[in-house]
Write an enzyme that holds these catalytic residues in place. Structure first.
Site, short mmCIF file in Angstrom:
data_model
loop_
_atom_site.label_atom_id
_atom_site.label_comp_id
_atom_site.label_asym_id
_atom_site.label_seq_id
_atom_site.Cartn_x
_atom_site.Cartn_y
_atom_site.Cartn_z
N HIS A 149 -28.85 -1.10 -29.95
CA HIS A 149 -29.58 -2.20 -29.50
C HIS A 149 -28.86 -2.92 -28.38
O HIS A 149 -28.19 -4.21 -28.44
CB HIS A 149 -29.90 -3.13 -30.91
CG HIS A 149 -30.65 -4.36 -30.43
ND1 HIS A 149 -31.63 -4.35 -29.65
CD2 HIS A 149 -30.80 -5.33 -31.52
CE1 HIS A 149 -32.31 -5.53 -29.56
NE2 HIS A 149 -32.26 -6.07 -30.69
N GLN B 28 -29.34 -6.80 -27.21
CA GLN B 28 -29.00 -7.61 -28.09
C GLN B 28 -27.35 -7.71 -27.66
O GLN B 28 -26.86 -9.19 -27.46
CB GLN B 28 -29.06 -7.14 -29.39
CG GLN B 28 -28.52 -8.07 -30.23
CD GLN B 28 -29.31 -9.54 -30.47
OE1 GLN B 28 -30.46 -9.43 -30.75
NE2 GLN B 28 -28.75 -10.60 -30.43
N ASP C 67 -25.38 -8.51 -39.35
CA ASP C 67 -26.65 -8.09 -39.28
C ASP C 67 -27.04 -7.84 -40.68
O ASP C 67 -26.30 -7.98 -41.79
CB ASP C 67 -26.66 -6.90 -38.34
CG ASP C 67 -28.17 -6.61 -38.14
OD1 ASP C 67 -29.03 -7.11 -38.67
OD2 ASP C 67 -28.49 -5.48 -37.49
N CYS D 201 -27.86 -11.54 -35.27
CA CYS D 201 -29.07 -11.10 -34.07
C CYS D 201 -30.08 -11.69 -34.74
O CYS D 201 -31.27 -11.83 -33.98
CB CYS D 201 -28.87 -9.69 -33.86
SG CYS D 201 -28.94 -8.68 -35.35
N ARG E 256 -30.92 -14.41 -24.91
CA ARG E 256 -31.62 -13.38 -24.62
C ARG E 256 -32.46 -13.46 -23.58
O ARG E 256 -32.54 -12.34 -22.71
CB ARG E 256 -32.52 -12.87 -25.90
CG ARG E 256 -31.66 -12.51 -27.37
CD ARG E 256 -31.11 -11.03 -27.46
NE ARG E 256 -31.96 -9.95 -27.30
CZ ARG E 256 -32.71 -9.44 -28.10
NH1 ARG E 256 -32.78 -9.69 -29.39
NH2 ARG E 256 -33.48 -8.15 -27.55
#
Ligand code: CP
Ligand code: NVA
Length: 309
Positions: free
Chosen positions: A135, A138, A227, A267, A293
């Site tokens: 990712h 991110q 996460d 995230c 982001r």
């Protein structure tokens, strides 16, 4: 034209340039509304096509605002409405059409090979908006957030990860190698990074430490990342896996083993891996993290278009 698929394949100087540009742009547009374009609208007339094979809230919204703020526009495709998945149209033909109609393609996929396959046939940049193995947008954005808050280069900070060895962690590992920062991973032994990632860590002689003890993992940390224990499409016995992560819950007690001014990042979306008394505390920077982001992805788009100054 450049692609943005995996951090490990992008020169660190390019990643640093993206972060510098994002910082400058964020500062310059303080007084502008969300949909107002940056001065000069560098991607005026450009179309970003986005496709999500998995759910998304933040990536979808942040890329929408990112391209808008650069003066361009976006169209989001649903894979179930395309011939690609339903009628068996090939990636090759789909890619040709995407290249003729659009100017960049952002893909969130359930299969890493699709990124490579699209890359092969596209003549426009492709951006990885999350795959089973990484990712990258991110994590680059998270580095921006850490440096913004700590006002220091990430290379001078201690980062801890508490949680599963998943796509987000893989990108954090790649970032740790690229940017040379210390990373401690706290997870049950059974869930340590896979062999390929372990080899990558070893080859790069990195400062990454994997510990089966969350308290030791966060000791001296400037930032703790986490996460969900169960990622999208994670085909495991969920109850069993959640149980195995029980002692890795992030709560006030665990935070007290890190530095006093340690921040918490996630995230999102979250599960039960973090308690509200951390997630909603002053140490938690998750909302700032999510908003950043937009800023970092703008500079990623400019990098892909070869317009990064
Ligand atoms: N963090 C993140 O990528 O969120 P979404 O899945 O909502 O896009
Ligand atoms: N590891 C999570 C990240 C979600 C943004 C997942 O893949 O579901």
């Amino acid at each position: 034209m450049k692609n943005f698929i995996n951090l490990k394949d992008i020169p660190v100087n390019d990643l640093k340039k993206i972060l510098i540009d994002a910082k400058r742009r964020k500062k310059l547009r303080k007084k502008l509304n969300n949909l107002e374009a940056d001065k000069g609208a560098p991607l005026k007339g450009k179309l970003l096509v986005q496709m999500f094979e998995k759910s998304s809230l933040r990536t979808r919204l942040s890329f929408y605002l990112a391209i808008k703020q650069l003066g361009g526009s976006t169209l989001t495709l649903r894979p179930d409405e395309l011939h690609l998945s339903k009628g068996g149209e090939s990636i090759q033909d789909t890619a040709k059409i995407l290249s003729n109609f659009g100017n960049a393609f952002m893909l969130r996929t359930d299969n890493d090979l699709k990124l490579e396959e699209f890359k092969k046939y596209l003549s426009i940049p492709i951006i990885n908006g999350l795959s089973p193995s990484s990712h990258p947008t991110q994590i680059l954005s998270d580095i921006f957030t850490v440096e913004e808050i700590k006002k220091k280069s990430i290379s001078k900070l201690n980062i801890a990860w508490i949680g599963d060895s998943n796509n987000v962690l893989n990108s954090l590992i790649a970032a740790s190698i690229k940017f040379s920062f210390k990373l401690r991973i706290g997870c049950p032994i059974k869930y340590k990074p896979n062999k390929k990632i372990m080899r990558y860590i070893k080859i790069n002689k990195n400062k990454i430490i994997i510990i089966n003890d969350p308290k030791k993992a966060v000791k001296g940390a400037d930032a703790i990342f986490s996460d969900k224990v169960i990622s999208m499409n994670d085909k495991v016995n969920k109850i069993k896996k959640l149980n195995q992560f029980k002692k890795f819950k992030i709560n006030k007690e665990l935070m007290s083993f890190a530095k006093k001014d340690c921040i918490f990042l996630h995230c999102l979306p979250r599960g039960k891996e973090v308690e509200d008394n951390v997630f909603l505390s002053r140490q938690s920077k998750v909302w700032q993290q999510a908003l950043n982001r937009v800023h970092v992805q703008k500079s990623i788009l400019l990098y892909c278009f070869g317009k990064l100054r």
